[in-house]
Design a protein around this motif. Structure first.
Motif, short mmCIF file in Angstrom:
data_model
loop_
_atom_site.label_atom_id
_atom_site.label_comp_id
_atom_site.label_asym_id
_atom_site.label_seq_id
_atom_site.Cartn_x
_atom_site.Cartn_y
_atom_site.Cartn_z
N VAL A 78 1.07 -1.01 0.35
CA VAL A 78 0.18 0.38 -0.01
C VAL A 78 0.98 1.00 -0.04
O VAL A 78 0.65 2.29 -0.37
N GLU A 79 2.10 1.10 0.83
CA GLU A 79 3.10 2.46 0.13
C GLU A 79 3.43 2.85 -0.38
O GLU A 79 3.57 3.94 -1.20
N ALA A 80 3.95 1.36 -1.54
CA ALA A 80 4.27 2.07 -2.57
C ALA A 80 3.52 2.15 -3.32
O ALA A 80 3.67 3.66 -4.35
N VAL A 81 2.12 1.45 -3.28
CA VAL A 81 1.15 2.58 -4.47
C VAL A 81 0.77 3.59 -4.20
O VAL A 81 0.55 4.86 -4.91
N ALA A 82 0.73 4.25 -2.24
CA ALA A 82 0.25 6.13 -2.71
C ALA A 82 1.16 6.52 -2.54
O ALA A 82 1.43 7.33 -3.31
N ALA A 83 2.81 6.19 -2.95
CA ALA A 83 4.07 7.58 -3.32
C ALA A 83 3.51 7.76 -4.39
O ALA A 83 4.23 8.92 -5.14
N ARG A 84 3.85 5.89 -5.03
CA ARG A 84 3.70 6.10 -6.64
C ARG A 84 2.47 6.74 -7.05
O ARG A 84 2.97 8.07 -8.16
N ALA A 85 1.56 7.01 -6.48
CA ALA A 85 0.01 8.10 -6.96
C ALA A 85 0.54 8.84 -6.52
O ALA A 85 -0.42 10.37 -6.56
N GLY A 86 1.48 9.96 -5.15
CA GLY A 86 1.05 11.23 -4.70
C GLY A 86 0.24 11.30 -3.84
O GLY A 86 0.46 12.44 -3.88
N VAL A 87 -0.53 10.50 -2.69
CA VAL A 87 -1.20 10.65 -2.00
C VAL A 87 -0.95 9.90 -0.78
O VAL A 87 0.47 9.30 -1.20
N SER A 88 -1.68 9.80 0.62
CA SER A 88 -1.18 9.04 1.60
C SER A 88 -2.13 7.66 1.43
O SER A 88 -2.44 7.81 1.18
N LYS A 89 -1.15 7.17 2.79
CA LYS A 89 -1.72 5.94 3.20
C LYS A 89 -3.57 5.96 3.27
O LYS A 89 -4.55 5.34 3.30
N ALA A 90 -3.17 7.25 4.24
CA ALA A 90 -4.39 7.33 4.70
C ALA A 90 -5.92 7.75 3.26
O ALA A 90 -7.26 7.23 3.91
N THR A 91 -5.69 8.50 2.77
CA THR A 91 -6.23 8.98 2.25
C THR A 91 -6.52 7.56 -0.02
O THR A 91 -7.78 7.21 0.20
N PRO A 97 -10.35 -0.80 1.82
CA PRO A 97 -9.82 -1.47 2.32
C PRO A 97 -8.37 -2.19 2.96
O PRO A 97 -7.81 -2.24 3.93
N ASN A 98 -7.79 -2.90 1.84
CA ASN A 98 -6.69 -3.47 1.46
C ASN A 98 -6.20 -2.84 -0.15
O ASN A 98 -7.14 -2.74 -0.40
N LYS A 99 -5.31 -2.99 0.08
CA LYS A 99 -4.92 -3.11 -1.56
C LYS A 99 -5.09 -4.26 -2.44
O LYS A 99 -5.00 -4.30 -3.58
N GLU A 100 -5.79 -5.36 -1.52
CA GLU A 100 -6.26 -7.02 -2.67
C GLU A 100 -7.74 -5.88 -3.86
O GLU A 100 -7.94 -5.80 -4.45
N ALA A 101 -8.36 -4.80 -2.38
CA ALA A 101 -9.61 -4.69 -3.37
C ALA A 101 -9.14 -3.00 -3.59
O ALA A 101 -10.00 -3.31 -5.43
N VAL A 102 -7.81 -2.51 -4.27
CA VAL A 102 -7.03 -1.82 -4.66
C VAL A 102 -7.58 -2.84 -6.35
O VAL A 102 -7.43 -2.21 -7.62
N LEU A 103 -6.07 -3.75 -6.30
CA LEU A 103 -6.20 -4.15 -7.34
C LEU A 103 -7.80 -5.26 -8.26
O LEU A 103 -7.71 -4.93 -9.41
N LEU A 104 -8.44 -5.49 -7.65
CA LEU A 104 -9.69 -5.63 -7.96
C LEU A 104 -10.73 -4.39 -9.01
O LEU A 104 -10.70 -5.46 -10.39
N GLU A 105 -10.31 -3.60 -8.11
CA GLU A 105 -11.12 -2.30 -9.14
C GLU A 105 -10.13 -1.58 -10.32
O GLU A 105 -10.94 -1.76 -11.36
N ALA A 106 -8.92 -2.48 -9.80
CA ALA A 106 -8.44 -1.64 -10.69
C ALA A 106 -7.75 -2.41 -12.23
O ALA A 106 -8.46 -1.52 -13.89
#
Length: 242
Positions: A78-91, A97-106
């Motif tokens: 999650v840290e790497a994704v947030a850093a690449r996106a230029g946002v905070s982990k909180a955002t 809820p987790n990286k799996e949910a991010v990837l499913l939507e991606a």
């Protein structure tokens, strides 16, 4: 008694008048503040939504880019994704809820409409659909995700349903039309033929074959000729519309 003295204001009268004036000023200020507080949130909400949508798109794009660049699903954080996106982990966590949910939507963002073939020469029709698949494998970064996701069954299944299955269905539809028109032999197994055609195209992605690849049109024609050998009827090269 001096008659003028009764007309003069006493200190108490003056103080009361002053307090009334101050009270009126306070009421005016409160009313003005209340009016501002009612309007202000409306101006704050309007630009907030585009910023939220931009952040979501940036997170999804970042997750896909990291996978396409070779980061495995297990190593992706999650840290790497947030850093690449230029946002905070909180955002990020406010949206998923987790990286799996991010990837499913991606993965859902990779869905593309498939070209429909009207039903002319079956060999040309099949070649056209397979060529589109070859071009996708050669030029689309989303095709590179196939081997990356094989170690994550849930994500891999989601990817196959959304991205690969529609392409198989497009090939199957053209083959089924050829069988109905008599352009393909009646014994032709549409499922087996479509799997063979698509599998031949995707094999290089899955196996990581680095050999130089022929242009999409040339490769598609070669694959179709081999797979359909023995299945095309005499009418298969010039059958009419379905």
């Amino acid at each position: 008694m001096n008659p003028m003295s009764s007309a003069r204001s006493t200190p108490t009268d003056r103080e009361s008048a002053s307090e009334v004036a101050k009270a009126a000023e306070v009421v005016e200020v409160v009313e003005a503040v209340e009016a501002v507080e009612v309007v202000e949130p409306v101006h704050r909400r309007t630009p907030g939504r585009p910023r939220s949508e931009r952040a979501s798109r940036a997170i999804i794009r970042a997750a896909l880019e990291l996978l396409q660049e070779g980061v495995s699903v297990d190593a992706l954080s999650v840290e790497a994704v947030a850093a690449r996106a230029g946002v905070s982990k909180a955002t990020l966590y406010r949206r998923w809820p987790n990286k799996e949910a991010v990837l499913l939507e991606a993965l859902e963002s990779l869905v593309e409409p498939q070209s429909r073939v009207e039903g002319g020469d079956v060999r040309q029709d099949v070649t056209m659909v397979v060529e589109e698949l070859c071009r996708w494998v050669a030029e689309s970064r989303s095709a590179r995700l196939l081997p990356r996701l094989m170690s994550a069954p849930t994500l891999y299944g989601h990817y196959v349903r959304l991205v690969v299955d529609p392409r198989i269905a497009a090939v199957r539809e053209v083959l089924a039309g050829g069988v109905r028109r008599g352009a393909l032999a009646g014994h032709s197994d549409v499922d087996t033929l479509s799997t063979a055609l698509v599998g031949a195209v995707l094999s290089r992605v899955v196996l990581g074959d680095a050999a130089p690849e022929a242009p999409p049109g040339e490769r598609a024609a070669r694959i179709v000729d081999h797979v359909l050998a023995g299945h095309l009827t005499e009418d298969g090269a010039s059958d009419g519309p379905d």
